[in-house]
Design a protein around this motif. Structure first.
Motif, PDB file in Angstrom:
ATOM      1  N   SER A   1      31.229  43.051  44.779  1.00  0.00           N
ATOM      2  CA  SER A   1      31.431  44.063  43.742  1.00  0.00           C
ATOM      3  C   SER A   1      32.785  44.753  43.899  1.00  0.00           C
ATOM      4  O   SER A   1      33.486  44.977  42.908  1.00  0.00           O
ATOM      5  N   LEU A   2      33.156  45.057  45.131  1.00  0.00           N
ATOM      6  CA  LEU A   2      34.465  45.684  45.374  1.00  0.00           C
ATOM      7  C   LEU A   2      35.600  44.743  45.000  1.00  0.00           C
ATOM      8  O   LEU A   2      36.606  45.172  44.435  1.00  0.00           O
ATOM      9  N   GLN A   3      35.443  43.450  45.310  1.00  0.00           N
ATOM     10  CA  GLN A   3      36.462  42.485  44.925  1.00  0.00           C
ATOM     11  C   GLN A   3      36.640  42.475  43.409  1.00  0.00           C
ATOM     12  O   GLN A   3      37.769  42.480  42.914  1.00  0.00           O
TER      13      GLN A   3
ATOM     14  N   ILE B   1      35.878  44.875  41.287  1.00  0.00           N
ATOM     15  CA  ILE B   1      36.440  46.157  40.851  1.00  0.00           C
ATOM     16  C   ILE B   1      37.953  46.170  41.038  1.00  0.00           C
ATOM     17  O   ILE B   1      38.707  46.566  40.136  1.00  0.00           O
ATOM     18  N   PHE B   2      38.431  45.713  42.200  1.00  0.00           N
ATOM     19  CA  PHE B   2      39.872  45.690  42.442  1.00  0.00           C
ATOM     20  C   PHE B   2      40.574  44.702  41.515  1.00  0.00           C
ATOM     21  O   PHE B   2      41.679  44.974  41.026  1.00  0.00           O
ATOM     22  N   LEU B   3      39.940  43.573  41.242  1.00  0.00           N
ATOM     23  CA  LEU B   3      40.528  42.602  40.316  1.00  0.00           C
ATOM     24  C   LEU B   3      40.631  43.196  38.916  1.00  0.00           C
ATOM     25  O   LEU B   3      41.681  43.115  38.274  1.00  0.00           O
TER      26      LEU B   3
ATOM     27  N   ALA C   1      40.714  46.338  38.145  1.00  0.00           N
ATOM     28  CA  ALA C   1      41.693  47.431  38.180  1.00  0.00           C
ATOM     29  C   ALA C   1      43.113  46.878  38.070  1.00  0.00           C
ATOM     30  O   ALA C   1      43.952  47.440  37.347  1.00  0.00           O
ATOM     31  N   THR C   2      43.383  45.779  38.765  1.00  0.00           N
ATOM     32  CA  THR C   2      44.711  45.159  38.693  1.00  0.00           C
ATOM     33  C   THR C   2      45.015  44.695  37.270  1.00  0.00           C
ATOM     34  O   THR C   2      46.105  44.929  36.745  1.00  0.00           O
TER      35      THR C   2
ATOM     36  N   GLY D   1      45.076  36.659  41.177  1.00  0.00           N
ATOM     37  CA  GLY D   1      43.854  37.360  41.571  1.00  0.00           C
ATOM     38  C   GLY D   1      42.624  36.737  40.942  1.00  0.00           C
ATOM     39  O   GLY D   1      41.609  36.531  41.614  1.00  0.00           O
TER      40      GLY D   1
ATOM     41  N   TYR E   1      39.759  34.795  43.089  1.00  0.00           N
ATOM     42  CA  TYR E   1      38.391  35.306  42.975  1.00  0.00           C
ATOM     43  C   TYR E   1      37.431  34.193  42.571  1.00  0.00           C
ATOM     44  O   TYR E   1      36.364  34.027  43.162  1.00  0.00           O
TER      45      TYR E   1
END
Length: 108
Positions: free
Chosen positions: A20-22, A24-26, A28-29, A70, A74
């Motif tokens: 989930s964090l991966q 979210i960061f993707l 966001a980028t 990214g 992913y």
């Protein structure tokens, strides 16, 4: 030909949290890139020398490399973490050692 046994690896809460964090960061980028796209000049600095001076400019489209890489990473790591039997291992994978080995391999 790959003859590793296919085993279903149960995912725990920590695995789901990391994934989930991966994501979210993707996202966001991607969101930051899209949000700022309109205010970027056509030519942006793409390299600095050791003194910090800009020594090369490029198109703002070069910024798309970051979110595209990214997305690619992913998707590839998600695919591989769900199918650890297709990976290469230094030891022989048997039914007895498959689950602990696959759990270690899917921690990407």
């Amino acid at each position: 030909m790959n003859r590793n046994p296919k085993m279903k690896i149960e995912r725990n809460k920590a695995d789901s949290l990391v994934e989930s964090l991966q994501l979210i960061f993707l996202l966001a980028t991607i969101g930051i890139t899209i949000y700022n796209w309109g205010i970027l000049p056509e030519q942006i600095p793409i390299h600095r020398d050791l003194a910090g001076n800009i020594d090369n400019y490029g198109s703002k489209f070069k910024l798309l490399i970051i979110p595209l890489l990214g997305i690619a990473f992913y998707l590839v790591f998600r695919f591989l973490s769900r199918r650890p039997h297709i990976l290469n291992y230094p030891n022989t994978i048997t039914v007895e050692n498959a689950i602990p080995t696959y759990k270690k391999a899917s921690l990407v």
